[in-house]
Design a protein around this motif. Structure first.
Motif, PDB file in Angstrom:
ATOM      1  N   LYS A  10      -7.405  -1.858  -3.182  1.00  9.49           N
ATOM      2  CA  LYS A  10      -7.103  -0.444  -3.134  1.00  9.49           C
ATOM      3  C   LYS A  10      -7.748   0.264  -4.318  1.00  9.49           C
ATOM      4  O   LYS A  10      -7.744  -0.216  -5.425  1.00  9.49           O
ATOM      5  CB  LYS A  10      -5.592  -0.217  -3.145  1.00  9.49           C
ATOM      6  N   GLY A 399       0.510   2.800   5.039  1.00 15.12           N
ATOM      7  CA  GLY A 399      -0.938   2.706   4.976  1.00 15.12           C
ATOM      8  C   GLY A 399      -1.445   1.318   5.325  1.00 15.12           C
ATOM      9  O   GLY A 399      -2.426   1.162   6.070  1.00 15.12           O
ATOM     10  N   ALA A 403      -3.738   0.481   8.603  1.00 15.86           N
ATOM     11  CA  ALA A 403      -5.035  -0.168   8.447  1.00 15.86           C
ATOM     12  C   ALA A 403      -5.132  -1.424   9.298  1.00 15.86           C
ATOM     13  O   ALA A 403      -6.160  -1.704   9.927  1.00 15.86           O
ATOM     14  CB  ALA A 403      -5.268  -0.505   6.973  1.00 15.86           C
ATOM     15  N   THR A 416      -8.715   1.877   0.732  1.00 17.03           N
ATOM     16  CA  THR A 416      -7.510   2.696   0.698  1.00 17.03           C
ATOM     17  C   THR A 416      -7.451   3.375  -0.658  1.00 17.03           C
ATOM     18  O   THR A 416      -7.389   2.711  -1.688  1.00 17.03           O
ATOM     19  CB  THR A 416      -6.242   1.853   0.923  1.00 17.03           C
ATOM     20  N   GLU A 434      -1.144   7.438   0.284  1.00  8.92           N
ATOM     21  CA  GLU A 434      -2.485   6.884   0.304  1.00  8.92           C
ATOM     22  C   GLU A 434      -3.363   7.570   1.338  1.00  8.92           C
ATOM     23  O   GLU A 434      -2.874   8.209   2.272  1.00  8.92           O
ATOM     24  CB  GLU A 434      -2.431   5.386   0.632  1.00  8.92           C
ATOM     25  N   VAL A 436      -6.089   6.246   3.928  1.00  5.70           N
ATOM     26  CA  VAL A 436      -6.719   5.089   4.552  1.00  5.70           C
ATOM     27  C   VAL A 436      -8.075   5.530   5.106  1.00  5.70           C
ATOM     28  O   VAL A 436      -8.152   6.413   5.959  1.00  5.70           O
ATOM     29  CB  VAL A 436      -5.837   4.518   5.674  1.00  5.70           C
TER      30      VAL A 436
END
Length: 453
Positions: A10, A399, A403, A416, A434, A436
């Protein structure tokens, strides 16, 4: 559904202090500020991904959960064509007005001032001055009121009798002397005035009612908003009009309203899986302006939304079939149900916590599956979502799960980005919000739909 794919690391993409990253900048208020959801993401987020994705005037941006139009307005400001999908009739209306810049600002101004004077004259005849607090007994006034059914649809105490009377008088004058070319813009200005200057509403995690305003200047506040609109419109009179269109439709079926391979990018924020009833955010203006007239209208609206809270779950719902083989989502739903039983929670809403979790992610899978045929090869997508702990403090990594679903449908997970963190009162923890980032390369997916295809 295949799972177990290791997520890329991330990334943190924050250039502002966490406390103000979601606030709108002063220079971004033009058009955006005509009417905004309180919790809308800011224009600078959209602008950042327009730049990141390398989009230009030949691109087409889609926001399938467009709300009150932040993505569409900012795309138009940047000269990039855009499309939106929104199931809430008032939010759809707000977006369509905010992206309609071919309006004569002089006509909007002059006609609005004429209508305002008519409304003021009616109020004066009743002994009411709009800008002077009413000192006598309000109960003695012959006030216009909502119907009994309308009152049942709004939050009790949303608006006090005298301010409501002023709004209804203004609406009657506007309707009687309607000029179609400016009418919708005038209505949106009333909606903004109604919620942010006149009502008793307060906004936090959920919309509620604050201390009542016995009186409030309605006509003056409306003209102030009209003046802001006029100023914004004058700035763009000589500019080329970049196309923007919003469809009143269900985001779970974007292929029903949009042509194949028409989209280069998606920038959006779907509802989060929580107990926030998003229809309450616009309930007052939806009812008073006539977008929702009956309980049946409200139910129709809710049925067109992705199932993100227990107040819009129905017996016939079956979006959960899309994620019936997803072990992570099924496990979270089972934990929620076990905790409900352990805590002795027995209300009808609490019994639906586990089901709405599955329906939410199933609805998102359905949306992403239908979206594939609309995307051009190498289309890029940004989904703003937030982790949740609304259901008995069970963590839902929204998130991460989104994903995972997207990859199973053939999308590439690029990364992300951390947008911000926010404090969760239920768990006393900071939850991630977040973005994505996905890419659609145009390859066929191996995803098996629940229907068995």
């Amino acid at each position: 559904m295949a799972t177990g794919v290791e997520l890329p690391q991330k990334h943190t993409k924050i250039s502002r202090d966490n406390s103000n990253i979601n606030k709108i900048d002063e220079q971004d208020r033009a058009f955006h500020d005509w009417y905004r959801f309180v919790l809308s993401y800011p224009p600078h987020l959209v602008r950042g991904y327009i730049e990141d994705f390398g989009l230009n005037e030949e691109s087409v941006i889609l926001d399938p959960f467009c709300g009150t139009g932040t993505t569409l307005v900012e795309s138009k400001r940047q000269g990039i064509p855009s499309l939106g999908i929104e199931a809430n009739p008032f939010a759809h209306f707000a977006t369509s007005v905010k992206t309609d810049w071919r309006v004569d600002p002089d006509l909007l101004s002059s006609h609005s001032y004429a209508v305002a004077e008519l409304a003021l004259n009616i109020l004066r005849q009743q002994g009411i001055e709009d800008s002077v607090p009413f000192a006598a007994n309000v109960a003695d006034l012959p006030l216009r009121q909502l119907s009994a059914e309308q009152n049942q649809l709004i939050l009790a105490g949303s608006i006090s009798p005298l301010p409501l009377h002023k709004v209804l008088v203004l609406l009657e004058c506007l309707e009687k002397y309607k000029i179609e070319k400016v009418y919708r813009h005038q209505l949106l200005a009333i909606a903004h005035t109604l919620v942010f200057a006149v009502s008793n509403l307060r906004f936090g995690p959920e919309v509620g009612v604050a201390k009542a305003k016995v009186d409030a200047p309605v006509i003056r506040a409306w003209l102030t908003k009209i003046a802001e609109m006029v100023e914004d419109l004058r700035r763009v009179q000589d500019q080329e009009d970049t196309p923007a269109h919003v469809y009143l439709a269900d985001a779970r079926g974007p292929d029903k309203v949009l042509p194949p391979q028409s989209i280069d990018a998606v920038i959006t924020s779907p509802p989060y899986p929580n107990e926030k009833d998003y229809t309450r955010t616009t309930r007052l203006e939806s009812v008073i302006l006539g977008f929702i007239k009956t309980k049946a209208d409200l139910q129709t609206l809710k049925k067109g939304l992705i199932r993100s809270n227990t107040r819009n779950v129905y017996k016939a719902d079956d979006d959960d079939r899309w994620i019936q083989d997803h072990p992570k989502i099924q496990a979270i739903a089972e934990v929620i149900e076990r905790r409900r039983i352990q805590l002795g929670k027995t209300s009808g809403f609490e019994k639906r916590y586990s089901r709405v979790t599955k329906l939410y992610f199933g609805g998102m899978a359905r949306h992403l599956a239908a979206l594939r045929s609309l995307l051009r090869p190498n289309a890029q997508l940004a989904y703003v979502v937030g982790d949740q702990a609304s259901y008995l403090r069970v963590m839902i990594p929204t998130g991460e799960l989104l994903a995972d679903i997207a990859q199973a449908l053939g999308y590439e997970l690029v990364r992300t980005d951390l947008f911000r963190t926010r404090f969760a009162s239920a768990t006393k923890e900071q939850l991630r919000e977040e973005v994505v980032i996905l890419r659609w390369k145009g390859a066929c997916s191996q995803f098996r739909q629940a229907e068995g295809r």
